[in-house]
Design a protein around this motif. Structure first.
Motif, PDB file in Angstrom:
ATOM      1  N   ALA A  93       0.835  -1.294   0.131  1.00 38.62           N
ATOM      2  CA  ALA A  93       0.109  -0.189   0.073  1.00 38.62           C
ATOM      3  C   ALA A  93       0.853   1.214   0.035  1.00 38.62           C
ATOM      4  N   LEU A  94       1.931   1.047   0.734  1.00 34.72           N
ATOM      5  CA  LEU A  94       2.728   2.491   0.773  1.00 34.72           C
ATOM      6  C   LEU A  94       4.068   2.629   0.170  1.00 34.72           C
ATOM      7  N   LEU A  95       4.540   1.486  -0.523  1.00 32.94           N
ATOM      8  CA  LEU A  95       6.129   1.369  -0.837  1.00 32.94           C
ATOM      9  C   LEU A  95       5.970   1.017  -2.422  1.00 32.94           C
ATOM     10  N   THR A  96       6.882   1.330  -3.153  1.00 30.37           N
ATOM     11  CA  THR A  96       7.092   0.950  -4.669  1.00 30.37           C
ATOM     12  C   THR A  96       7.620  -0.790  -4.447  1.00 30.37           C
ATOM     13  N   PRO A  97       7.427  -1.392  -5.380  1.00 30.21           N
ATOM     14  CA  PRO A  97       7.738  -2.815  -5.391  1.00 30.21           C
ATOM     15  C   PRO A  97       9.281  -2.920  -4.902  1.00 30.21           C
ATOM     16  N   GLU A  98       9.965  -2.034  -5.605  1.00 35.51           N
ATOM     17  CA  GLU A  98      11.546  -2.265  -5.253  1.00 35.51           C
ATOM     18  C   GLU A  98      11.772  -1.979  -3.993  1.00 35.51           C
ATOM     19  N   THR A 234       8.805   4.327   3.779  1.00 37.80           N
ATOM     20  CA  THR A 234       9.797   3.463   4.009  1.00 37.80           C
ATOM     21  C   THR A 234      10.593   3.455   5.282  1.00 37.80           C
ATOM     22  N   LEU A 235      10.961   4.662   5.679  1.00 40.51           N
ATOM     23  CA  LEU A 235      11.273   5.193   6.951  1.00 40.51           C
ATOM     24  C   LEU A 235      10.369   4.666   8.087  1.00 40.51           C
ATOM     25  N   ALA A 236       9.061   4.902   7.892  1.00 38.90           N
ATOM     26  CA  ALA A 236       7.921   4.391   8.828  1.00 38.90           C
ATOM     27  C   ALA A 236       7.986   2.676   9.083  1.00 38.90           C
ATOM     28  N   VAL A 237       8.037   2.225   7.683  1.00 36.02           N
ATOM     29  CA  VAL A 237       7.917   0.516   7.781  1.00 36.02           C
ATOM     30  C   VAL A 237       9.243   0.232   8.515  1.00 36.02           C
ATOM     31  N   CYS A 238      10.513   0.543   8.178  1.00 40.30           N
ATOM     32  CA  CYS A 238      11.578   0.303   8.901  1.00 40.30           C
ATOM     33  C   CYS A 238      11.504   0.539  10.255  1.00 40.30           C
ATOM     34  N   ALA A 239      11.040   1.640  10.908  1.00 44.12           N
ATOM     35  CA  ALA A 239      10.836   1.852  12.164  1.00 44.12           C
ATOM     36  C   ALA A 239       9.793   0.883  13.082  1.00 44.12           C
ATOM     37  N   LEU A 240       8.724   0.487  12.292  1.00 41.74           N
ATOM     38  CA  LEU A 240       8.054  -0.409  12.840  1.00 41.74           C
ATOM     39  C   LEU A 240       8.420  -1.831  12.750  1.00 41.74           C
ATOM     40  N   LEU A 241       9.233  -2.171  11.736  1.00 44.75           N
ATOM     41  CA  LEU A 241      10.006  -3.445  11.769  1.00 44.75           C
ATOM     42  C   LEU A 241      10.945  -3.453  12.919  1.00 44.75           C
ATOM     43  N   LEU A 242      11.660  -2.756  13.228  1.00 48.10           N
ATOM     44  CA  LEU A 242      12.599  -2.473  14.200  1.00 48.10           C
ATOM     45  C   LEU A 242      11.764  -2.500  15.514  1.00 48.10           C
ATOM     46  N   LEU A 300      17.761  -0.639   3.439  1.00 58.31           N
ATOM     47  CA  LEU A 300      19.048  -1.211   4.495  1.00 58.31           C
ATOM     48  C   LEU A 300      19.767   0.241   4.988  1.00 58.31           C
ATOM     49  N   MET A 301      19.888   1.099   4.360  1.00 60.68           N
ATOM     50  CA  MET A 301      20.602   2.311   4.645  1.00 60.68           C
ATOM     51  C   MET A 301      19.880   3.097   5.555  1.00 60.68           C
ATOM     52  N   ILE A 302      18.496   3.098   5.421  1.00 59.19           N
ATOM     53  CA  ILE A 302      17.372   3.836   6.435  1.00 59.19           C
ATOM     54  C   ILE A 302      17.428   3.008   7.696  1.00 59.19           C
ATOM     55  N   PHE A 303      17.290   1.563   7.496  1.00 55.44           N
ATOM     56  CA  PHE A 303      17.238   0.767   8.785  1.00 55.44           C
ATOM     57  C   PHE A 303      18.644   0.816   9.526  1.00 55.44           C
ATOM     58  N   HIS A 304      19.680   0.978   8.818  1.00 53.51           N
ATOM     59  CA  HIS A 304      21.059   1.006   9.458  1.00 53.51           C
ATOM     60  C   HIS A 304      21.273   2.165  10.593  1.00 53.51           C
ATOM     61  N   GLN A 305      20.577   3.347   9.903  1.00 55.11           N
ATOM     62  CA  GLN A 305      20.542   4.533  11.021  1.00 55.11           C
ATOM     63  C   GLN A 305      19.699   4.432  12.004  1.00 55.11           C
ATOM     64  N   LEU A 306      18.516   3.926  11.637  1.00 54.83           N
ATOM     65  CA  LEU A 306      17.438   4.122  12.724  1.00 54.83           C
ATOM     66  C   LEU A 306      17.866   3.052  13.899  1.00 54.83           C
TER      67      LEU A 306
END
Length: 334
Positions: A93-98, A234-242, A300-306
């Motif tokens: 719903a929120l991200l591109t397929p890639e 993507t930032l929001a999804v990575c934060a939720l995942l973490l 991965l770059m976003i998740f790394h900093q988070l």
């Protein structure tokens, strides 16, 4: 100051500068081929040095604390992929397929090494267990991550990872790692005395891969096809995942009756992902899709900093609760 703990480290700022450089001045044609060759050599050197750094005793000690190490490995290679698949509706719903494929790729990666150990130390946890767990995760991940990526991409209906990709990982990552470990008896003291050399190799390799990946992606129209809203999501999804993984793995550690020091090691080793291993792996696994590699490594770059920012806060809270003197945190590029 409260805001300082959220300040990006120098490497992250350099990483962002590299992305900007690749966006404005992407390498093309013969220059791109030269950079590719240099990058392949740097990746081989990186894993050779990692093999030389790992003491044989760390492998032997891993057998003694097997419950803790299995818990960390389960968090890294089971819990993460399950949450990644559970977030599929949100990703669609929120991200591109890639970008969503990039999130799944993050879920398949091994844990970090340097920063997992550093945060475990800051929090007053079992440092020796963290050293073994993080090292085992990276060693196992060289083989397991390509297989997991293939399963996750197949479940997503995307192109799968061929056995050729797994063989390339073994030849380009595992072989230098094993050769480096066998050479430890001759070069181990040098590597131990020059640890900044490994950090420089880590960071330099990542910057090379990011520059070549984003150059190819920009030429293929990365920024034209990726809206700003998708990056924010993507930032929001990575934060939720973490958040989901850290909360769940701490609950599991307590349910299994681990003592506090072991719980800390499990939380920090089992909830983090390695950019030092992940970006070289992405380059090899997605070699036939370099046009989309930039978007695939963005999560991965976003998740790394988070994970660095969040773990810095969590480690200090653990330390405050346990009366442990807080050491200075280490923001390594892994």
């Amino acid at each position: 100051m409260p805001l300082q703990r959220f300040r990006p480290d120098n490497f992250t700022l350099t990483l962002l500068a590299t992305v900007i450089l690749a966006s404005l001045l992407p390498c093309r044609g013969e220059a791109a081929r030269v950079f590719d060759g240099i990058t392949d050599a740097a990746i081989a050197l990186l894993f050779f040095l990692h093999g030389a750094k790992l003491p044989r005793t760390a492998i032997v000690q891993g057998i003694a604390h097997w419950r803790l190490h299995l818990t960390v490995l389960a968090g890294t290679f089971v819990l993460f992929p399950l949450f990644g698949l559970a977030l599929r509706p949100l990703g669609h719903a929120l991200l591109t397929p890639e970008l969503y494929l990039g999130v799944l790729f993050v879920c398949a990666l091994p844990s970090t090494v340097q920063s997992s150990i550093a945060f475990t130390s800051i929090a007053g946890g079992n440092v020796s267990a963290a050293v073994v767990s993080a090292s085992m995760s990276n060693l196992i991940g060289i083989v397991l991550t390509p297989l997991l990526v293939g399963v996750l991409l197949a479940s997503h209906g995307a192109i799968g990872i061929s056995w050729r990709g797994v063989l390339d990982i073994v030849l380009q990552l595992m072989l230098p790692f094993v050769l480096g470990h066998l050479a430890r008896r001759w070069i181990g003291d040098f590597v131990d005395r020059h640890k900044p050399l490994l950090g420089f190799t880590d960071q330099g390799t990542i910057l090379l891969v990011v520059y070549t990946a984003f150059s190819a992606a920009v030429v293929e129209g990365l920024w034209r096809n990726t809206p700003v809203s998708a990056l924010l999501c993507t930032l929001a999804v990575c934060a939720l995942l973490l958040g989901l993984v850290m909360t769940t793995i701490r609950w599991i550690a307590r349910r299994l009756g681990f003592r506090r020091k072991d719980e800390i090691a499990i939380v920090f080793c089992g909830s983090k992902k390695s950019m030092a291993s992940g970006i070289p792996m992405a380059r090899i696994l997605f070699a036939g899709q370099l046009g989309g590699l930039g978007a695939l490594v963005l999560p991965l770059m976003i998740f790394h900093q988070l994970q660095l920012m969040v773990c810095a806060v969590v480690a200090r809270r653990y330390a405050a609760q346990g009366d442990h003197p807080v050491a200075q945190d280490s923001r390594e590029a892994d």
